[in-house]
Design a protein around this motif. Structure first.
Motif, short mmCIF file in Angstrom:
data_model
loop_
_atom_site.label_atom_id
_atom_site.label_comp_id
_atom_site.label_asym_id
_atom_site.label_seq_id
_atom_site.Cartn_x
_atom_site.Cartn_y
_atom_site.Cartn_z
N GLU A 184 0.82 -1.21 0.00
CA GLU A 184 0.00 0.00 0.00
C GLU A 184 0.85 1.25 0.00
OE1 GLU A 184 -2.98 -0.22 3.05
OE2 GLU A 184 -3.47 -2.30 2.56
N ASP A 185 2.15 1.08 -0.02
CA ASP A 185 3.06 2.22 -0.05
C ASP A 185 3.36 2.63 -1.48
OD1 ASP A 185 3.18 2.32 2.70
OD2 ASP A 185 5.10 1.28 2.84
N ALA A 186 3.81 3.88 -1.63
CA ALA A 186 4.17 4.39 -2.95
C ALA A 186 5.63 4.13 -3.26
CB ALA A 186 3.88 5.88 -3.02
N MET A 187 6.24 3.21 -2.53
CA MET A 187 7.62 2.85 -2.79
C MET A 187 7.71 1.33 -2.93
SD MET A 187 9.09 3.62 0.98
CE MET A 187 8.10 5.12 1.08
N PRO A 188 8.75 0.88 -3.63
CA PRO A 188 8.83 -0.56 -3.88
C PRO A 188 9.15 -1.37 -2.63
CG PRO A 188 10.76 0.58 -4.78
CD PRO A 188 9.84 1.63 -4.26
N HIS A 189 8.48 -2.50 -2.51
CA HIS A 189 8.78 -3.47 -1.46
C HIS A 189 8.76 -4.86 -2.07
CE1 HIS A 189 8.37 -0.38 1.56
NE2 HIS A 189 7.08 -0.22 1.37
N ASN A 190 9.38 -5.78 -1.37
CA ASN A 190 9.27 -7.18 -1.74
C ASN A 190 9.29 -8.00 -0.46
OD1 ASN A 190 11.95 -7.25 -0.92
ND2 ASN A 190 12.62 -8.53 -2.60
N VAL A 191 9.32 -9.30 -0.62
CA VAL A 191 9.50 -10.21 0.51
C VAL A 191 10.69 -11.10 0.20
CG1 VAL A 191 8.52 -12.17 1.78
CG2 VAL A 191 7.07 -10.20 1.21
N ALA A 192 11.67 -11.08 1.08
CA ALA A 192 12.82 -11.98 0.98
C ALA A 192 12.84 -12.80 2.26
CB ALA A 192 14.12 -11.19 0.82
#
Ligand SMILES: [Cu+2]
Length: 129
Positions: A69-77
């Protein structure tokens, strides 16, 4: 200018991930899958994972939806523990949207996960809980 650089970083990172990404079965992502149908769902909100602890089924691969829901990139590692010495999965970045990862089967137990770009975003994955 900070807002201008972030998308470029995301593109650069996506290129890197694509270049060395795994295309083998089970390691990829399937953007076509509805996040609500995933085995596990975790949201990224205000630079934090919600919930901080998620539980996944043991005995086979499973799907994990990341709803960013953020305007920046995220992932899951995902790592075996918080030392981050042994990575077992790293998902593609997503910005202000959702993605469904296909996670290969993991031995039952407790795992540590974070966002590769934001090491302070961490969570716990319990397999077979
Ligand atoms: Cu992040």
């Amino acid at each position: 200018m900070k807002t201008l650089r972030l998308p470029l970083l995301a593109i650069a990172l996506a290129a890197v991930l694509a270049a060395c990404g795994t295309t083998s079965a089970g390691g990829g992502t399937d953007p076509g899958v509805d996040p609500s149908s995933a085995d596990v769902t975790v949201s990224a909100v205000d630079m934090a994972f919600d919930p901080g602890t998620v539980t996944a089924p043991a005995g086979g691969s499973f799907t994990l939806a990341l709803v960013n829901e953020d305007a920046m990139p995220h992932n899951v590692a995902i790592y075996t523990d918080s030392s981050r010495s042994e990575k077992v999965f790293e998902g593609e970045m997503v910005t202000n949207g959702s993605i469904v990862y296909e996670i290969p089967e993991l031995e039952p137990g407790e795992y540590f996960f974070d966002c590769s770009l934001h090491p302070n975003m961490t969570g716990t994955l319990v397999v077979g809980g």
